[in-house]
Design a protein around this motif. Structure first.
Motif, mmCIF file in Angstrom:
data_model
loop_
_atom_site.group_PDB
_atom_site.id
_atom_site.type_symbol
_atom_site.label_atom_id
_atom_site.label_comp_id
_atom_site.label_asym_id
_atom_site.label_seq_id
_atom_site.Cartn_x
_atom_site.Cartn_y
_atom_site.Cartn_z
ATOM 1 N N VAL A 1 0.950 -1.155 0.030
ATOM 2 C CA VAL A 1 -0.145 -0.089 0.040
ATOM 3 C C VAL A 1 0.866 1.274 0.001
ATOM 4 C CG1 VAL A 1 -1.794 1.293 1.271
ATOM 5 C CG2 VAL A 1 -2.006 -1.224 1.088
ATOM 6 N N HIS A 2 1.763 1.119 0.893
ATOM 7 C CA HIS A 2 2.863 2.366 0.629
ATOM 8 C C HIS A 2 3.316 2.778 -0.474
ATOM 9 C CE1 HIS A 2 2.732 4.265 4.792
ATOM 10 N NE2 HIS A 2 2.739 2.953 5.448
ATOM 11 N N ALA A 3 3.846 1.593 -0.991
ATOM 12 C CA ALA A 3 4.595 1.657 -2.648
ATOM 13 C C ALA A 3 3.578 2.155 -3.568
ATOM 14 C CB ALA A 3 4.972 0.285 -3.011
ATOM 15 N N LEU A 4 2.447 1.766 -3.419
ATOM 16 C CA LEU A 4 1.181 2.099 -4.418
ATOM 17 C C LEU A 4 1.018 3.573 -4.087
ATOM 18 C CD1 LEU A 4 -1.229 -0.850 -4.351
ATOM 19 C CD2 LEU A 4 0.140 0.274 -6.186
ATOM 20 N N CYS A 5 0.997 4.266 -3.003
ATOM 21 C CA CYS A 5 0.815 5.688 -2.711
ATOM 22 C C CYS A 5 2.076 6.319 -2.940
ATOM 23 C CB CYS A 5 0.780 5.683 -1.158
ATOM 24 S SG CYS A 5 -0.719 5.371 -0.399
ATOM 25 N N ALA A 6 3.238 5.947 -2.945
ATOM 26 C CA ALA A 6 4.560 6.470 -3.374
ATOM 27 C C ALA A 6 4.221 6.743 -4.972
ATOM 28 C CB ALA A 6 5.634 5.586 -3.141
ATOM 29 N N GLN A 7 3.936 5.637 -5.705
ATOM 30 C CA GLN A 7 3.574 5.692 -7.086
ATOM 31 C C GLN A 7 2.764 6.790 -7.567
ATOM 32 O OE1 GLN A 7 5.324 4.427 -9.758
ATOM 33 N NE2 GLN A 7 6.647 3.140 -8.759
ATOM 34 N N LEU A 8 1.648 6.748 -6.881
ATOM 35 C CA LEU A 8 0.609 7.836 -7.002
ATOM 36 C C LEU A 8 0.893 9.079 -6.873
ATOM 37 C CD1 LEU A 8 -2.503 5.766 -5.786
ATOM 38 C CD2 LEU A 8 -2.039 6.207 -8.045
ATOM 39 N N ASN A 9 1.653 9.348 -5.659
ATOM 40 C CA ASN A 9 2.345 10.859 -5.270
ATOM 41 C C ASN A 9 3.113 11.180 -6.483
ATOM 42 O OD1 ASN A 9 1.190 10.779 -2.705
ATOM 43 N ND2 ASN A 9 2.688 10.032 -1.580
ATOM 44 N N ARG A 10 3.540 10.335 -7.105
ATOM 45 C CA ARG A 10 4.738 10.718 -8.123
ATOM 46 C C ARG A 10 3.864 10.752 -9.672
ATOM 47 N NH1 ARG A 10 7.673 8.179 -12.020
ATOM 48 N NH2 ARG A 10 7.026 6.179 -11.525
ATOM 49 N N LEU A 11 3.039 10.103 -9.943
ATOM 50 C CA LEU A 11 2.443 10.087 -11.153
ATOM 51 C C LEU A 11 0.881 10.973 -11.208
ATOM 52 C CD1 LEU A 11 2.832 6.593 -12.351
ATOM 53 C CD2 LEU A 11 4.116 8.375 -13.073
ATOM 54 N N ALA A 12 0.428 10.912 -10.063
ATOM 55 C CA ALA A 12 -0.996 11.606 -10.062
ATOM 56 C C ALA A 12 -1.130 12.352 -8.660
ATOM 57 C CB ALA A 12 -2.038 10.676 -10.264
ATOM 58 N N PRO A 13 -0.304 13.352 -8.280
ATOM 59 C CA PRO A 13 -0.283 14.032 -6.909
ATOM 60 C C PRO A 13 -1.542 14.643 -6.696
ATOM 61 C CG PRO A 13 1.311 15.209 -8.733
ATOM 62 C CD PRO A 13 0.800 14.068 -9.378
ATOM 63 N N HIS A 14 -1.827 14.389 -5.252
ATOM 64 C CA HIS A 14 -3.104 15.482 -4.953
ATOM 65 C C HIS A 14 -2.729 16.825 -4.649
ATOM 66 C CE1 HIS A 14 -6.617 16.645 -2.741
ATOM 67 N NE2 HIS A 14 -7.212 15.463 -3.121
ATOM 68 N N PRO A 15 -3.406 17.495 -4.881
ATOM 69 C CA PRO A 15 -2.582 19.044 -4.390
ATOM 70 C C PRO A 15 -2.653 19.371 -3.157
ATOM 71 C CG PRO A 15 -5.125 19.200 -5.331
ATOM 72 C CD PRO A 15 -4.510 17.658 -5.585
ATOM 73 N N GLU A 16 -3.573 18.490 -2.185
ATOM 74 C CA GLU A 16 -3.727 18.944 -0.909
ATOM 75 C C GLU A 16 -3.002 18.093 0.026
ATOM 76 O OE1 GLU A 16 -7.722 19.353 0.041
ATOM 77 O OE2 GLU A 16 -8.146 21.061 -1.604
ATOM 78 N N TYR A 17 -2.671 16.713 -0.239
ATOM 79 C CA TYR A 17 -2.037 15.755 0.856
ATOM 80 C C TYR A 17 -1.433 14.547 -0.063
ATOM 81 C CZ TYR A 17 -6.584 13.410 -0.375
ATOM 82 O OH TYR A 17 -7.490 12.875 -0.990
ATOM 83 N N SER A 18 -0.436 13.953 0.788
ATOM 84 C CA SER A 18 0.015 12.696 0.195
ATOM 85 C C SER A 18 -1.123 11.535 0.318
ATOM 86 C CB SER A 18 1.308 12.284 0.822
ATOM 87 O OG SER A 18 1.017 12.128 2.164
ATOM 88 N N TYR A 19 -0.919 10.466 -0.329
ATOM 89 C CA TYR A 19 -1.941 9.601 -0.408
ATOM 90 C C TYR A 19 -2.091 8.502 0.906
ATOM 91 C CZ TYR A 19 -3.171 10.599 -4.981
ATOM 92 O OH TYR A 19 -3.803 11.308 -6.446
#
Length: 357
Positions: free
Chosen positions: A262-280
């Protein structure tokens, strides 16, 4: 060869069908009932290929199965059709008993009749390849060595018990009738076109929606992860070179805890589709564990590596990056799949909140 693939519109089956059609000269007869997890969109690029034939058939109907083998006279049958989600098996085990046990029995009997009617090179060439799971072995303690092909079966859930039963049937049909079978046990698969009840696509979908990312218990359950395209290549390798009556473990050699995934998926999403207000990672929530949750699965694939010379092409990191990118590029596919699902499942509220596959 004429290769019949059951469950060929599902996640793993469709990956295999796509490879067989695009990377070989084989003719593929694709047999699928098209339950919630089967999707013809997964056959993009090959569905209307002249060497691909789709048959919508329920393997639990013995006369339909017998008719299919008489009609198409396959040189090999690769059996992937199965109910496969642990949480669904806990909520409703009946479908798992019917499909995974009765359906496999129907295929074995039809395949035996077909094989016994063959002569010469066709009889020598025929194979029945049964695709199973590491979950039939039960679970491991952190210090235990990985499962081998000689590990005793100790299934924990209705799903794994039904798959263990089907494995025993397959081996018995080889011992009793001489049917030339091959059996594989694979680790957790991931990759494109996976139905969003499984861990990776479910986390991606929920994260993009801003929903909580529920993780069972403390998230320390450990799994060995295998990229689906590597699995499909392994199945092709075993069909070509495997020894009848033999079982082979297929491993990605990538053990990770659920929380690490789950952390690895969040890291990829933070890089490829970052949310403007928070990390996943902020969305992660721990929820009560499910009944009978196995602690750890790990497979020793030495037999496959040494005897047949296969190894996975993808590392966990490369496979994960490809997977996240695919789902980001195919958000419309996820929404279409879920739009046709029961409302309670589309909402992510039923069965498991964090399916480990």
């Amino acid at each position: 060869m004429r290769i019949m693939v059951t469950g060929g519109a599902g996640f793993i089956g469709s990956a295999l069908v796509r490879q067989l059609v695009t990377e070989t000269d084989n003719t593929v007869i694709n047999v699928d009932k098209l339950t919630y997890a089967g999707n013809l969109e997964s056959l993009a690029g090959v569905r209307f290929h002249p060497r691909h034939t789709f048959e919508r058939t329920d393997i639990c109907e013995p006369e339909e199965v017998r008719h299919l083998l008489e009609k198409h006279r396959p040189d090999a049958l690769i059996h992937l059709a199965a109910e496969s989600h642990v949480d669904r098996s806990i909520a409703g085990p009946g479908a798992f008993i019917r499909t995974n046990i009765q359906g496999t029995f129907n295929l074995l009997e039809a395949a035996r009749a077909h094989w016994e009617g063959l002569t010469g090179p066709e009889r020598e060439r025929f194979r029945f390849l049964h695709v199973s799971t590491d979950e039939v072995f039960g679970d491991l303690a952190p210090e235990d060595p990985p499962f081998t092909e000689h590990t005793a079966y100790t299934p924990s859930s209705p799903y794994s018990a039904s798959k263990a039963s089907s494995d025993h049937l397959v081996q018995a049909w080889h011992r009793t009738y001489g049917l030339p079978v091959l059996l594989t046990n694979c680790s957790n698969n991931y990759g494109p076109y996976q139905y969003p009840e499984k861990l990776m696509p479910l986390v991606i979908l929920k994260a993009l929606r801003g929903d909580p990312l529920p993780v069972y218990g403390t998230g320390e359950q450990s799994r060995d992860w295998l990229y689906v395209e590597d699995h499909a290549r392994a199945l092709r390798h075993i069909l070509d070179r495997g020894r009848p009556g033999r079982s082979y473990n297929i491993s990605g050699a990538c053990e990770r805890t659920n929380l690490e995934v789950v952390h690895a998926l969040c890291a990829q999403l933070n890089r490829l589709a970052p949310h403007p207000e928070y990390s996943y990672e902020r969305l992660i929530r721990f929820v009560p564990d499910r009944p009978g949750h196995d602690r750890r699965y790990a497979l020793d694939a030495t037999r496959l590596f040494q005897e047949l010379g296969w190894r996975p092409a993808e590392s966990f990191e490369s496979g994960l990056a490809k997977t996240v990118r695919w789902y980001l590029d195919h958000r419309d596919w996820m929404e279409r799949v879920l739009h046709g699902s029961p409302a309670h499942w589309a909402a992510g509220e039923a069965y498991g909140r964090e399916a480990t596959g």
